[in-house]
Design a protein around this motif. Structure first.
Motif, PDB file in Angstrom:
ATOM      1  N   ARG A  84      43.615   1.029  -0.694  1.00 45.32           N
ATOM      2  CA  ARG A  84      43.367   1.611   0.612  1.00 45.32           C
ATOM      3  C   ARG A  84      43.901   3.034   0.656  1.00 45.32           C
ATOM      4  O   ARG A  84      43.309   3.917   1.236  1.00 45.32           O
ATOM      5  CB  ARG A  84      44.084   0.809   1.694  1.00 45.32           C
ATOM      6  N   ARG A  85      45.074   3.223   0.067  1.00 44.88           N
ATOM      7  CA  ARG A  85      45.688   4.534   0.127  1.00 44.88           C
ATOM      8  C   ARG A  85      44.981   5.502  -0.817  1.00 44.88           C
ATOM      9  O   ARG A  85      44.784   6.663  -0.505  1.00 44.88           O
ATOM     10  CB  ARG A  85      47.163   4.392  -0.285  1.00 44.88           C
ATOM     11  N   ASP A 122      38.213   8.381  20.446  1.00 43.18           N
ATOM     12  CA  ASP A 122      37.568   9.695  20.420  1.00 43.18           C
ATOM     13  C   ASP A 122      37.676  10.323  21.813  1.00 43.18           C
ATOM     14  O   ASP A 122      37.180   9.768  22.792  1.00 43.18           O
ATOM     15  CB  ASP A 122      36.096   9.485  20.033  1.00 43.18           C
ATOM     16  N   ARG A 125      41.057  10.600   6.576  1.00 44.96           N
ATOM     17  CA  ARG A 125      41.859   9.630   7.314  1.00 44.96           C
ATOM     18  C   ARG A 125      41.184   9.393   8.649  1.00 44.96           C
ATOM     19  O   ARG A 125      40.854  10.354   9.349  1.00 44.96           O
ATOM     20  CB  ARG A 125      43.271  10.190   7.553  1.00 44.96           C
ATOM     21  N   PRO A 126      40.980   8.149   9.014  1.00 44.37           N
ATOM     22  CA  PRO A 126      40.329   7.921  10.304  1.00 44.37           C
ATOM     23  C   PRO A 126      41.281   8.300  11.432  1.00 44.37           C
ATOM     24  O   PRO A 126      42.482   8.070  11.337  1.00 44.37           O
ATOM     25  CB  PRO A 126      40.056   6.420  10.306  1.00 44.37           C
ATOM     26  N   PRO A 127      40.758   8.907  12.500  1.00 44.90           N
ATOM     27  CA  PRO A 127      41.616   9.157  13.661  1.00 44.90           C
ATOM     28  C   PRO A 127      42.103   7.816  14.206  1.00 44.90           C
ATOM     29  O   PRO A 127      41.358   6.844  14.200  1.00 44.90           O
ATOM     30  CB  PRO A 127      40.688   9.844  14.659  1.00 44.90           C
ATOM     31  N   MET A 128      43.340   7.763  14.633  1.00 48.33           N
ATOM     32  CA  MET A 128      43.905   6.487  15.073  1.00 48.33           C
ATOM     33  C   MET A 128      43.767   6.280  16.577  1.00 48.33           C
ATOM     34  O   MET A 128      44.135   5.243  17.092  1.00 48.33           O
ATOM     35  CB  MET A 128      45.376   6.392  14.672  1.00 48.33           C
ATOM     36  N   GLU A 129      43.276   7.256  17.282  1.00 45.36           N
ATOM     37  CA  GLU A 129      43.125   7.102  18.726  1.00 45.36           C
ATOM     38  C   GLU A 129      41.653   7.166  19.104  1.00 45.36           C
ATOM     39  O   GLU A 129      40.817   7.575  18.304  1.00 45.36           O
ATOM     40  CB  GLU A 129      43.897   8.218  19.448  1.00 45.36           C
ATOM     41  N   GLU A 155      38.927  17.957   6.969  1.00 49.62           N
ATOM     42  CA  GLU A 155      39.309  17.526   8.308  1.00 49.62           C
ATOM     43  C   GLU A 155      39.394  18.762   9.198  1.00 49.62           C
ATOM     44  O   GLU A 155      39.805  19.823   8.748  1.00 49.62           O
ATOM     45  CB  GLU A 155      40.672  16.843   8.279  1.00 49.62           C
ATOM     46  N   GLU A 160      43.726  13.766  17.153  1.00 51.36           N
ATOM     47  CA  GLU A 160      44.169  14.210  15.849  1.00 51.36           C
ATOM     48  C   GLU A 160      42.973  14.723  15.067  1.00 51.36           C
ATOM     49  O   GLU A 160      41.935  15.002  15.604  1.00 51.36           O
ATOM     50  CB  GLU A 160      44.892  13.074  15.155  1.00 51.36           C
TER      51      GLU A 160
END
Ligand SMILES: [Zn+2]
Lengths: 198, 113, 991
Positions: free
Chosen positions: C152-153, C165, C159-163, C77, C84
């Protein structure tokens, strides 16, 4: 005609000035790779021949308006007579009555002075802006040729005035979005929105 | 995919809207053909869906506004040409009903109401 | 300036790095240093880091496996400084910059102590198909409650960005005569030859630096290094008018000579150096007449136990880190090779003083490498070292164990044929297996394609240059002088060895998906014979790397397990993209509020300044209601606007209606064929309501059309169908009646339009046009007057959508804002009230006028009570089909009006209509459905609606029930009546 009641089709983002990247010229002044101009109040008439009357209409236009539309192909366009489709043309600088008189019963003549907006762009980085906004190959686009295509997916008619100078004819209701997007897309090169001549 | 518009030249498919196969001309005006008759069924609904060369209507919507008929191979996606729709049924398509499609019959000249 | 932090694996000299420019970066918050020209992988390896991350399924510790875009393991990452973290960057492809912040992936807790590593210990219980099989037990509930959250965990990549792009992307239309994919020496050579012949040539190379494998293999061209010769070729190409784009991956080949490429413009720059107005990445949609695939080849591994341990990597990777970055990946390295290529790597490492052992799987090889201990007929059997390799066992002709800190595997080369088979449809063929080369080669190329370099199967620099010349010759390239090549690398086809004998679980094929040799065997055993099925069952070849290092081994083992030839098994289908592309790059500027253009009415600014709340109607921004001080919600505003219009005077913007100008001697005939009703008798100066059908007989659109002159009509359409009606008219004119003497043009944008509605509308119109006679005699219902306003054309129409006395006035859009303001001033004495779409909706529902809610493509003329609109004396589009028997089925639903029984209950849009409140509320008892709702009708003092129900005529006056299944089966009691609630005799409109 009362010209004072004419309003710009472009939104507040189209305000003369410099936008985006600022390059410094030899004399230290800010340089824009692209200059853009909108001329309000332009007279614009769309003509279209009735089926089978294309050649006759062009002959009538040549006689009545002194405009030689050649074979009516996009390549035969003129700076003030831009082919926008088969036997179809956008004439600028003529009023409707004059065009109607010339075209007669050979085709349609309709005022589009409010309906189409002409944006003119010029500058060394115009090819870069065109690459972002329209699917046309500049290498196969001679000066003086029009192309009916799109600008950032908004339908339009293009006309190549010079090596780096282009006119963009676009529907009025789309023009505000088009103007915003033009400035955003041109920001990489720097863009100067020019003040129209009075 | 690139489409050779007869008016504009080679253009990307994003400028066009497809309509479907051009396999039958519009039946004659006059309203005599029965709705469940073969002419209207062919025109509206029946398509051969060949694995071969095909003829498809496309509208150059973000362009010159011409309706054209594109010649495309359905297996290889090879586009071999295009014809103005206005010329398509006139030209080498002496299919059933093609002649009728070109011009209205006398019956239509009357106004309704 | 020199680096101050230790780089124990960095050699004192060598490599294409700038040792005068150290760069500081972090990995898992720890600070490291590398040099300008490093990749993240090379800088971490130089610093002695072996552990880069954890694997997808078993959470096994993983190192870096390759030195290129094929990297399956070392995914990180990156903190891009805006949103993020940005996951799944391949460490060998990440260019180092000052301040780069990176993080390892796929672990809970520290990288060295991953809590999910237990997955590895139970890996024998997690074979291929495990998920499919296991989660049958316990059913769906168990899946959602128990398995799914854990998996899933545990699984997944990064980890996909949660916001959203935050970056900006561009789409670029790029053109060339010839596209050359790959800027290795072969690709550049072909490109130069074509550029010299006058073609416009575009070279795209996915690395930051052209030169390909010549950057590190050590061969020399006319005495120059690969890097210098590559730079020389670029300069020559550019001098000949060609373009070379570095950091640009051609990821897809599409029909008609279209190619997708992704140029990375910003990520390699330090954050402070990133240019504000330049896109992070540019998606090039390349249009080229010809293409040269110079995509190179990717080395493959061999299956053996522990071949995924940190420290095990491809031999080419070890060579690249040494040659390009001056990093020696081990002091005591072991090479395991199946071909001659391993000797060059071994010799290069030995030359640095390393203690090198080479295991050659071939017993009959006679090659030697200086300073290298060679064991022949020997293969690696097991690698040891969970957090970093320290020992390797070998077997075969002799067996034993070696202490080692790096194991470089040379399993042979797979030509990068991916792009050559993206358009398999075109050629009707797939990559071809060459049993001598033990590799898949490109399928037969079509006339517009050529291949250059090692993608053709060429081994060695001289062969690659020969293929480059052949590719250029195919496209008429200019002859070039061939450089004198000093080959540094002995090459040969590999011995056939996909996995060593006895390899099973923990002998990995696909490091990214943790697919093993055993998994492939299991798939075959369970009957998966198709390579496509095997891929999906084992997941081998999926995810971000798409199996670039593993596919061929996997399918070869499947062939062996099912007793078939490799050529009979074939490859899986390669599809775009070749490497991952951010979705943002495809979207370009067209996202969020720029997803589509907005269309603005000329009075948008006025409406915005006067309290309008806008709604997107198609592309249009239309006022929904105008809020006044003290109004609590939209309904209060809309009801006020409705009342003002019924009682006094309302004004609304109708500029969005579609408008088409139709001229020519056959104009009336054309309208006759488009509309169901007749047009030839319409006098000049009059408008008429018209109904259009689709050719299949369903209702298409409606509107009013006016005759301005004998051969000149002005048509209006609904806002929603404006574009569709225009396209329809063009279609029938051009395809069916091309000789009809008519021409037409869209004038939607030319005219601004307003409607004045209400009892005072005539007074207001008279005030605006004092010179005109707009009395009922001077301008009767459906009258049209063309006049001027301040010298500009103005068209006045006496038409009504609201059911009130009403007029529409159109003036050119340029002057419409001024005209609107004058209308507001003229109407002030009658408290002129602007109304939006919500009030318009209430007004037209009260009147029983249909719009898109009713004309939804499923209704006939009869269904909406418009059969009276049909002329029987002529044909028109849709006439034949409008008589189909299904349309006269008595069970068809027809339009009806509904009025809520209770004043405080709202009918629910989309509700289903029943005649009993006892249920069952299903299709057996359903009468019909609601299409339009007025939340409150001032006329009825409660909610009303339009609906379609069976046997509508029988239900007038009866109690019905509207049930909404999406509102917890709420039941609203209603009374049915005629849909024409307001002024059914049309006295208001015509008076
Ligand atoms: Zn076209």
């Amino acid at each position: 005609m009362d010209q004072s009641v004419i309003r710009s089709p472009l939104g507040p983002s189209w305000t003369p000035g410099h936008y985006g990247t600022v390059a410094t010229g030899d004399d230290g002044s800010a340089e824009a790779g692209i200059r853009a101009l909108h001329t309000p109040g332009l007279l614009l008439v769309e003509i279209a021949a009735l089926p089978g009357k294309g050649e006759a209409m062009r002959a009538a236009v040549k006689k009545g308006l002194k405009l030689d539309l050649g074979d009516g192909s996009p390549a035969a366009s003129l700076p003030n007579a831009v082919c926008s489709g088969p036997d179809r043309c956008l004439l600028t600088g003529f009023d409707l009555a004059a065009v109607k008189a010339a075209v007669g019963d050979l085709g349609l003549a309709v005022d589009q002075s409010s309906g189409r907006v002409r944006l003119s762009i010029d500058g060394a980085d115009v090819p870069g802006l065109l690459a972002k906004s329209c699917p046309l190959d500049l290498a196969k686009w001679p000066v003086g040729m029009s192309q009916a295509s799109h600008f950032l997916h908004i339908g339009c008619t293009w006309y190549r005035r010079s090596e780096t100078g282009f006119d963009l004819y676009i529907g009025r209701s789309f023009a505000r979005s088009a103007a915003e997007w033009l400035i955003e897309s041109a920001a990489e090169f720097g863009v100067e929105i020019l003040v129209p001549d009075a | 995919m690139l489409i050779p518009c007869p008016h504009c030249g080679l253009r990307p498919s994003e400028e066009f809207v497809p309509k479907g196969l051009a396999e039958a001309p519009r039946p004659a005006l006059g309203g005599r053909a029965k709705p469940d008759g073969p002419a209207w069924q062919n025109y509206l609904h029946l398509r051969d869906n060949v694995a071969d060369h095909s003829h498809e209507y496309f509208h150059h919507a973000l362009g010159c506004r011409s309706w054209i008929v594109v010649h495309r191979h359905t297996l290889t996606h090879e586009v071999t040409g295009a014809t103005m729709a206005a010329d398509f049924w006139k030209a080498d398509k002496p299919a059933k009903g093609a002649k009728d499609a070109k011009s209205p019959t006398a019956e239509t000249a009357e106004d309704g109401q | 300036m020199t680096a101050s932090l230790p780089q124990p694996m960095r050699l004192r000299e060598g490599g294409l790095i700038n040792r005068n420019r150290p760069l500081t970066f972090t990995f898992d918050r720890r600070v490291y240093q590398g040099y300008e020209g490093d990749s993240l992988a090379s800088a971490l390896l130089a610093s002695g880091v072996k552990l880069f991350g954890r694997s997808f399924k078993y959470h096994r510790p993983r190192g870096v496996f390759s030195a290129g875009p094929e990297e399956p393991s070392a995914l990180v990452e990156i903190d891009q400084g805006k949103a993020e973290r940005d996951p799944n960057h391949r460490a060998p492809m990440v260019e180092l910059y000052d301040g780069l912040e990176t993080f390892s992936q796929n672990h809970i807790g520290p990288l060295g102590l991953d809590l999910m590593e237990a997955n590895d210990l139970i890996s024998r219980f997690l074979p291929a198909g495990f998920y499919y099989k296991t989660f049958f037990f316990g059913g769906l509930q168990a899946w959602y409650r128990f398995y799914e959250p854990i998996i899933r965990r545990a699984a997944g990549l990064g980890r996909p960005p949660m916001e959203a792009d935050p970056h900006h992307y561009d789409k670029i239309y790029t053109f060339a005569d010839t596209l050359v994919v790959g800027g290795g020496i072969a690709g550049l050579t072909t490109a130069l030859s074509l550029a010299r012949a006058g073609q416009s040539v575009l070279v795209c190379d996915e690395r930051d630096r052209v030169g390909g494998a010549a950057l590190w293999q050590g061969e020399r061209f006319d005495g120059q290094s690969g890097a210098a010769y590559g730079d020389h070729l670029v300069a020559e190409i550019e001098a000949a008018g060609g373009r070379v784009l570095p950091r640009t991956t051609v990821f897809g080949v599409y029909d008609g000579g279209i190619y997708g490429a992704l140029e990375r413009c910003q990520d390699h720059l330090a954050k402070a150096d990133r240019r504000v107005h330049t896109a992070r990445m540019k998606y090039h949609r390349i249009q080229a007449d010809r293409v040269v695939y110079a995509t190179g080849a990717i080395e493959r591994s061999v299956g053996f136990m522990g071949n995924d341990r940190p420290g095990v990597m491809l031999a080419s990777a070890g060579h690249a880190y040494l040659g390009r970055y001056g990093v020696r990946v081990g002091q005591q390295p072991t090479i395991f090779t199946t071909n001659d290529g391993g000797y060059a790597v071994a010799a290069a490492l030995a030359a640095t003083g390393a203690d090198v052992t080479l295991l050659d799987a071939r017993a009959d090889s006679r090659l030697e490498a200086e300073g290298v201990r060679v064991l022949r007929g020997v293969h690696a059997t097991k690698a040891h070292g969970r957090m970093g390799l320290h020992r390797v066992d070998y077997g075969g002709a002799q067996s034993g164990s070696l202490t080692t800190d790096a194991l470089l595997v040379a399993g042979g080369w797979n030509p990068a044929v991916h792009l050559t088979s993206h358009t398999n449809d075109r050629r009707q063929s797939k990559p071809v297996y060459d049993a001598d080369l033990r590799a898949f080669l490109p399928p037969e190329l079509v006339d517009s394609e050529a291949a250059s370099g090692s993608v053709t199967g060429a081994l060695g620099t001289a062969d690659c240059l020969a293929s480059a010349a052949a590719a250029a010759a195919k496209f008429g390239g200019a002859a070039l002088d061939t450089p004198a090549v000093d080959e540094a690398v002995a090459v040969s086809a590999p011995k056939e060895l996909w996995a060593v004998p006895g390899a099973g679980q923990a002998a990995f094929l696909d490091l990214q998906n943790d697919a093993t040799v055993k998994d492939v065997g299991l798939a075959a055993q369970e009957g998966f014979r198709s390579v496509e099925h095997m891929k999906r069952y084992t997941t081998l070849g999926m995810a971000t790397d798409q199996g670039k290092t593993s596919n061929v081994n996997g399918l070869a083992l499947l062939a062996a397990a099912t007793g078939r030839e490799i050529s009979a098994v074939g490859t899986t289908t390669f599809r775009p993209p070749y490497t991952p592309v951010p979705m943002g790059a495809f979207a370009g500027h067209h996202r969020q509020r720029d997803y589509e253009p907005f269309r603005y009415s000329p009075v948008y600014d006025w409406a915005e300044a006067n309290g309008a709340t806008f709604v997107e109607a198609g592309l249009w921004m239309r006022p929904s209601w105008y809020t006044q001080a003290g109004e609590a919600d939209w309904l209060e505003s809309a009801v006020r606007e409705t009342r003002a219009t019924r009682d006094q005077l309302g004004i609304t913007d109708v500029s969005t209606l579609g408008k088409i100008d139709i001229q020519g001697p056959d104009a009336a005939e054309f309208l006759n064929r488009l509309y169901t009703n007749g047009w030839k008798s319409l006098p000049v100066g009059k408008a008429r309501y018209g109904l259009m059908l689709r050719e299949d007989g369903f209702v298409f659109d409606d509107g009013t059309t006016s005759r301005l002159a004998e051969c000149h009509f002005y048509m209006t359409t609904t806002t929603a169908k404006a574009a569709a009606v225009m396209a329809h008219m063009e279609f029938v004119h051009q395809s069916a009646w091309p000789d009809l003497q008519v021409a037409f043009a869209s004038v939607t944008d030319q005219w601004g339009g307003l409607a004045l509605a209400g009892p005072k509308s005539r007074d207001c119109l008279a005030a605006l046009f004092p010179e005109l006679d707009v009395s009922n005699d001077g301008m009767p219902f459906m009258g049209v007057i063309e006049t001027t306003w301040k010298g500009h054309t103005a068209r006045l129409f006496r038409i009504s959508f609201s059911g009130e006395l009403a007029y529409e006035v159109a003036v050119p859009a340029d002057v419409f804002d001024a005209f609107w303001r004058e209308a507001m001033a003229a109407g002030a004495q009658w408290d002129i009230t602007p109304y939006g779409l919500e009030a318009l909706n209430i007004l037209r529902i009260e009147k029983g006028h249909v719009t898109g809610g009713e004309l939804d493509g499923r209704v006939s003329m009869d269904d909406v009570g418009l059969r009276k609109m049909v002329s029987t004396k002529k044909d028109f589009v849709g006439k034949a089909m409008s008589r189909r028997t299904a349309f006269s089925d008595p069970d068809r639903v027809k339009m009806i009006g509904l009025v809520a029984t209770e004043a405080d209950e709202r009918i629910i849009g989309g509700g289903i209509v029943f005649d009993s409140k006892d249920g069952p509320f299903d299709h057996t008892t359903m009468l019909g459905y609601v299409t339009s709702v007025a939340a409150f009708s001032p006329l009825k003092d409660r909610s009303i609606a339009l609906a379609f129900i069976k046997n509508a005529a029988d239900y007038h006056g009866r109690t019905l029930y509207v049930v909404s299944h999406v509102h917890n089966r709420a039941i609203i009691e209603v009374t049915a009546e005629s849909p024409h609630f307001y002024d059914p005799k049309n006295e208001k409109v015509t008076g």
